[in-house]
Design a protein around this motif. Sequence first.
Motif, mmCIF file in Angstrom:
data_model
loop_
_atom_site.group_PDB
_atom_site.id
_atom_site.type_symbol
_atom_site.label_atom_id
_atom_site.label_comp_id
_atom_site.label_asym_id
_atom_site.label_seq_id
_atom_site.Cartn_x
_atom_site.Cartn_y
_atom_site.Cartn_z
ATOM 1 N N VAL A 27 -23.333 -1.556 -7.069
ATOM 2 C CA VAL A 27 -22.220 -1.722 -8.003
ATOM 3 C C VAL A 27 -21.077 -2.414 -7.258
ATOM 4 N N ALA A 28 -20.777 -3.644 -7.665
ATOM 5 C CA ALA A 28 -19.772 -4.457 -6.964
ATOM 6 C C ALA A 28 -19.097 -5.380 -7.974
ATOM 7 N N PRO A 29 -18.240 -4.827 -8.857
ATOM 8 C CA PRO A 29 -17.684 -5.602 -9.970
ATOM 9 C C PRO A 29 -16.958 -6.871 -9.565
ATOM 10 N N GLY A 30 -16.107 -6.816 -8.550
ATOM 11 C CA GLY A 30 -15.342 -8.009 -8.183
ATOM 12 C C GLY A 30 -16.220 -9.158 -7.739
ATOM 13 N N ILE A 31 -17.328 -8.833 -7.098
ATOM 14 C CA ILE A 31 -18.247 -9.870 -6.631
ATOM 15 C C ILE A 31 -19.071 -10.407 -7.787
ATOM 16 N N ALA A 32 -19.578 -9.518 -8.628
ATOM 17 C CA ALA A 32 -20.391 -9.947 -9.771
ATOM 18 C C ALA A 32 -19.608 -10.870 -10.693
#
Length: 285
Positions: A27-32
């Motif tokens: 889970v890595a929202p800023g990267i996705a």
Amino acid sequence: MAGSPVQVTGTVLTTRRVDAYHALTVVAPGIADRFRPGHFVTVAVGGRDSSLLTRRAFTIHDVKPDYGGTVELVFGVRGPGTAWLADLRARDTLDLVGPLGRPFPLPRDPCTCVLVGDEHGAAPMFALADALQQRGCRIDFVLGAPSADRVFGALRARRMGETTTLTTEDGSLGMRGKVTDVLPGVIADARADALYACGPMETLRGVTAIAVELGVPVQVAVEESMACGIGVCMTCVVPVIGDDGVTRMVRACTEGPVFRGERVRFDDVGTIPFDALGAPGGRHV
């Protein structure tokens, strides 16, 4: 949302084995949010008290909107860093920086694209295929590896591609040989307008030679060792010919990892060519 890379403490959502490889979904929202096909991330390995100081670089296989944004990484165990990653379990945390690098450029108009992936170099090809198909492009896959357990994504390629050609050096899956053995025939049959490739340097060298001979533009994502991933340490430099015809030692992590294949001097990778700008005894500003 495109923009600068971010550092994220991500939570491992799932881990799985894919034949010879490991896949981690984090889970890595800023990267996705910022991801484009061909981007990579760097990952801190070994835990807080580890003596493994350098990060490990991995191309992003897939992103999904789940949990605000997840990224999936695919890798083989090659040393203590990747062994540590392979032992992670769901709910463990991981320090990632990304997305990094220059992604694959996409054609303006619909065209026929052959995507070549050797071993887990195939991992970034599926997000690329999605992006190309959204632009109306036809996709043909060529995937290979030394053995069947190291061919990545064969089933997904068959679902997505107009055609999928598989090769293994030991003949355990598909045609016996290397991707470069079958590539000229695939290019001819598909009447390819463009080539995209990722894999070991020797594979990219061979793919580029075929593309140049047949007059097909080729974009390659190089696999070079990266210690920092942000352009500081200079461990990932490769000799690349610029628009002005001058060879420069450029950083795969920032100016790449995607380059026009014919611009990379594959025969000179690992050296500083005598005619490179700034080389000892060579060109100087």
